[in-house]
Scaffold this active site. Structure first.
Site, short mmCIF file in Angstrom:
data_model
loop_
_atom_site.label_atom_id
_atom_site.label_comp_id
_atom_site.label_asym_id
_atom_site.label_seq_id
_atom_site.Cartn_x
_atom_site.Cartn_y
_atom_site.Cartn_z
N SER A 22 -24.91 8.21 11.33
CA SER A 22 -24.95 6.77 11.60
C SER A 22 -24.05 5.98 10.66
O SER A 22 -24.03 4.75 10.72
CB SER A 22 -26.39 6.26 11.48
OG SER A 22 -26.88 6.43 10.16
N ASP B 95 -16.96 0.49 0.70
CA ASP B 95 -17.14 1.53 1.71
C ASP B 95 -16.86 1.00 3.12
O ASP B 95 -17.75 0.99 3.98
CB ASP B 95 -18.56 2.11 1.63
CG ASP B 95 -18.67 3.46 2.31
OD1 ASP B 95 -17.63 3.99 2.73
OD2 ASP B 95 -19.80 3.97 2.41
N HIS C 198 -15.67 6.33 3.73
CA HIS C 198 -15.82 7.77 3.63
C HIS C 198 -15.67 8.45 4.99
O HIS C 198 -15.64 9.68 5.07
CB HIS C 198 -17.16 8.14 2.98
CG HIS C 198 -18.38 7.80 3.81
ND1 HIS C 198 -19.09 6.64 3.64
CD2 HIS C 198 -19.01 8.47 4.80
CE1 HIS C 198 -20.12 6.61 4.47
NE2 HIS C 198 -20.08 7.72 5.19
#
Length: 869
Positions: free
Chosen positions: A183, A100, A69
């Protein structure tokens, strides 16, 4: 009170800190801040900008690992900032279709002032109880170090959004490290400085953080490195085999599988054959329609084995799928206590992951991705609206819509949509049928207006090129298509595609004439014709049978304000003029209904009333325009064979760079208009239209209003306020003028935008509310003013604008002004030249004016003029 000295660390704490100090100092230089800008809506993502984290996993080849993402499936512009504050551009080279993670590449030679080493990946080092550190850009801080202990290795993938990106078919690791936005992509390291997981997300209601395991990341990285080495150290488009059945599995414990019908002998077999400590099995959670498993697998099916090999873990299943792309595999499942075997074809995951999109009028359209097909339970590859843009949003098509039909043609692929577009012309109006992602069983139809002004570039196809990190654009259709349509040609040649348009130039530059040439004079406002004479008289006869129209937003009336909407039936030609003194008045809920005289006034003025719908492209939000869409009621002030003009308040038509659609009260037709004139000071504008677009029937029913600029209205005069409701029915009421020359002063706003200045407006004792606009006319339907909308930063109100202000401009346009020329329906006409002082005047009491030095003679003169009024 003195300062307290820092207490020394306890010996065990000091040793604990020293254990991690060396690791942190080694790892931190390889962690980078990623600043990304997503340029287009695509798939699950919207245009945005932000910062995240990544870390170097291959220094020699220049590879940075981060989240999917962050890399983004669509166009992205990104930079990496190293610890030494050296910034270098990065480009995406791979993003996984499901999991991801993704990779950026950078030029290692660009980093000259930092000594750093790549961080090794060690997924096998993760275990419950492992002490970890998460090092990254937490909360947009350049370096943040969070501690934690791995608590779980078998958490199901977290669900973030119902209509956005979600990972699935994998376990996640969990720890209470409390990571925050920024983060994403941080390395989760052990004491040896190895990355054991990749930080991906966190819980908003607790300190739990979720980490992606690295087994499939290691596989992808090795393939990237191998591919790079095989192509002479040049990045080319990398193909990493990824297989799918278009099925989402969830890991459920044996307690749940028993409730689903798992037989006891199957459970015993699985427990004995599995690794020590196995607690459950993979269960089908959802199946995407049209996929390889659709009609074969069902939610609740429990997976036992694949090709005879027992499968209870995601990693083992995914390895089999990736190794058998485009091949058949046999699945043994158990459904309600019955053992079944099904043969399924493994599909290439990259073929159902879009890498191109069509951009037309700001809209982004592409094949429906596996991610969104899974979210919406819709077949992959359908035509998906990632961003409606100006053209589709104007027609009410929402984001996430699936296009089913366009211009009467069934649409199932992007190429079919492009083919239909290639047959259309600018200005065409065609039907579009779509379904919403959350209401896919009910189709909706709208009319789409093909951009006729070229507010945006021609339709283009953008295709992702991972070798360069760019999206390559090419024309979607040939330039000969999407030409401006005309009424005469379209009506005969393309009966399904109606388009009514003004003939002539429609570029933005041609409409920006209003303020291009201004001359100063001693007066505030002055209008001149081409001969230099000030226009004092209005037209007569035929020139006046097409005047005055005004526009304001409809559909905002309360139930009480609409009581008098349909006060009487109106049949023009059968109504006789009655004496106003003998008209009967009725009152309903405190609102005065229209009398027979008012009905007569309605019948005369209604054929000249028009509803205008105005849309401003987001690319043309000029001069502090506050809204992209508005609507209102206007009045026809001129109607001839070659030109029609509609008067409207400037609160509805703020600038000329807009699209205007006219709906006539006298005849059920909708045609486009063009902004002809926007007054730089007064609150009105003129919109032109092509009378031939009305056809013979429409032209016979539509006519201009008769204007009555003189005599001016006086206090106590009775007028009829007439406007249109949302369904184009006339509303009217009899009102009394309370102030015919109220000096208008609109307070300044925070941002620069238009505000009516130096105007004297008309006040009434009653109306239909502050959002109702129309015209003020006498009992014979002659227009004396338009009832226009004014706005400030915080509120909106309505007042009357004397018709003489508008009639002077109309006269000048018809006769030909000495200002800049504008092509209207193929005829070049001179626009009026507006002379104005660069001064904003406001009303002041004579007592206050005396303090500013106004002499007694001027005060007496002002009083005398006031008494005469």
């Amino acid at each position: 009170m003195g300062f307290q000295k820092d207490m020394p660390l306890l010996p065990e704490k000091e040793a604990f800190a020293d254990d991690w100090a060396e690791t942190v100092n080694k790892v931190v230089p390889a962690v980078v801040v990623l600043q990304t800008t997503t340029c287009r809506a695509f798939d699950t993502e919207l245009p945005s900008s932000g910062s995240a984290t990544g870390f170097v996993v291959d220094k020699q080849r220049g590879i940075i690992l981060t989240n999917r993402h962050v890399v983004n499936p669509g166009p992205v512009n990104a930079q990496a900032i190293f610890l030494s504050n050296e910034e270098t551009p990065v480009r995406p080279i791979y993003r996984d279709p499901v999991h991801d993670f993704g990779f950026f590449s950078y030029d290692p030679d660009a980093i000259q002032f930092l000594n750093y080493e790549e961080i090794p990946l060690a997924p096998e080092a993760a275990f419950v109880g492992l002490e970890i550190r998460v090092i990254g850009n937490d909360s947009s801080e350049k370096v943040s170090i969070l501690s934690g202990i791995l608590a779980r290795l078998d958490r199901n993938a977290p669900t973030y959004e119902k209509d956005g990106y979600n990972d699935f078919n994998t376990f996640y690791l969990q720890a209470a490290s409390g990571t925050k936005p920024g983060s994403s992509g941080s390395p989760v390291i052990d004491k040896q400085g190895r990355a054991v997981a990749l930080n991906a997300g966190s819980s908003a209601s607790s300190s739990s953080a979720f980490y992606l395991p690295l087994e499939r990341v290691v596989r992808a990285l090795r393939l990237l490195q191998k591919f790079r080495d095989a192509h002479a150290n040049k990045w080319e488009t990398v193909s990493i085999p990824r297989g799918t059945l278009q099925v989402t599995f969830r890991h459920k414990g044996f307690d749940e599988t028993r409730r689903l019908g798992l037989r006891s002998e199957t459970e015993q077999m699985v427990r004995h054959a599995s690794l020590l400590g196995e607690t459950g099995m993979l269960v089908v959670d959802s199946v995407v329609p049209g996929g390889p498993a659709y009609g074969q697998l069902e939610p609740g099916d429990m997976l036992v084995s694949v090709d005879g090999e027992l499968i209870t873990q995601f990693l083992k299943l995914e390895t089999l799928l990736d190794d058998n792309v485009d091949q058949k595999i046999g699945l043994q499942i158990e459904r309600g206590g019955i053992s079944l075997t099904v043969d399924l074809m493994v599909e290439d995951l990259h073929t159902i992951t879009p890498n191109r999109f069509l951009e037309v009028s700001g809209a982004v359209i592409h094949p429906l991705s596996y991610q969104q097909a899974r979210n919406f339970s819709i077949q992959c590859g359908l035509v998906y609206v990632a961003e409606p843009g100006y053209m589709l949003e104007r027609s009410g098509v929402p984001r996430h819509a699936i296009i089913k039909k366009f211009s009467g043609v069934e649409i199932s692929q992007l190429e079919e949509l492009i083919l239909v577009f290639s047959k259309l012309y600018r200005g065409a109006r065609v039907p579009l049928e779509y379904v919403r992602h959350n209401d896919r069983h009910r189709a909706k139809s709208v009319i789409v207006y093909i951009d006729r002004h070229e507010w945006y570039d021609a339709p283009k196809i953008y295709t992702r090129d991972d070798s360069s990190g760019l999206w390559i654009a090419r024309p979607a259709i040939q330039p000969k298509f999407l030409q401006l349509s005309s009424w005469s040609n379209d009506a005969e040649q393309r009966p399904k595609i109606q388009s009514f348009s003004l003939s002539g130039e429609s570029t933005l530059a041609k409409h920006m004439h209003q303020s291009s040439k201004q001359e100063l004079t001693n007066g505030v406002v002055r209008i001149e014709d081409r001969n230099g004479h000030i226009s004092k008289e209005a037209h007569s006869g035929e020139e006046y049978n097409a005047k005055t129209k005004e526009c304001q937003e409809q559909g905002h009336f309360s139930s009480k304000e609409i009581v008098a909407a349909n006060c009487s039936s109106r049949e023009i030609g059968e109504i006789k003029l009655e004496d106003p003194s003998t008209t009967e008045k009725t009152v309903l809920n405190g609102i005065e209904a229209a009398t027979s005289t008012a009905s007569f006034a309605e019948s005369l003025i209604e054929p000249a009333l028009v509803t205008l719908e105005v849309d401003v492209p987001p690319s043309c939000l000029l001069d502090g325009v506050k809204a992209v869409a508005s609507s209102g009621t206007g009045v026809i002030v001129h109607h001839s064979q070659c030109m029609g003009l509609v008067a409207i308040d400037k609160n509805t038509v703020e600038i000329s760079a807009c699209d205007v659609m006219l709906s006539f009260a006298a005849f059920p037709i909708q045609i486009p208009g063009e902004v002809v004139f926007v007054h730089p000071v007064y609150n009105f504008a003129l919109v032109g239209y092509d009378p031939s677009a009305l056809g013979a029937d429409g032209a016979s029913m539509v006519h201009a209003a008769e204007l009555l600029p003189e005599p001016a209205l006086c206090r106590g005069d009775r007028v009829y306020l007439v406007g249109l409701s949302k369904n184009l029915r006339a509303l009217s009421r009899k009102s009394t003028v309370t102030n015919p020359c109220l000096a208008l002063y609109v307070h300044q706003v925070d941002r620069p935008r238009y505000g009516a200045t130096n105007m004297e407006v008309i006040e009434l004792d009653s109306g239909f509310g502050r959002e109702f606009t129309g015209v003020l006319c006498d009992e014979r339907g002659k227009v004396q003013a338009i009832w226009g909308s004014f706005s400030n930063q915080d509120y909106q109100f309505v007042r009357g604008i004397p018709i003489y202000m508008i009639s002077q401009i109309v006269d000048s346009i018809i006769c030909g002004g000495n200002g800049p020329s504008l092509l209207i329906n193929g005829v070049k006409r001179g626009m009026p030249l507006i002379r104005t002082l660069e001064v904003s005047l406001c009303p002041m009491l004579l007592s206050e004016a005396r303090n500013f030095g106004l002499s007694n003679d001027w005060i007496q003169t002002a009083k005398t003029l006031s008494f005469k009024e």
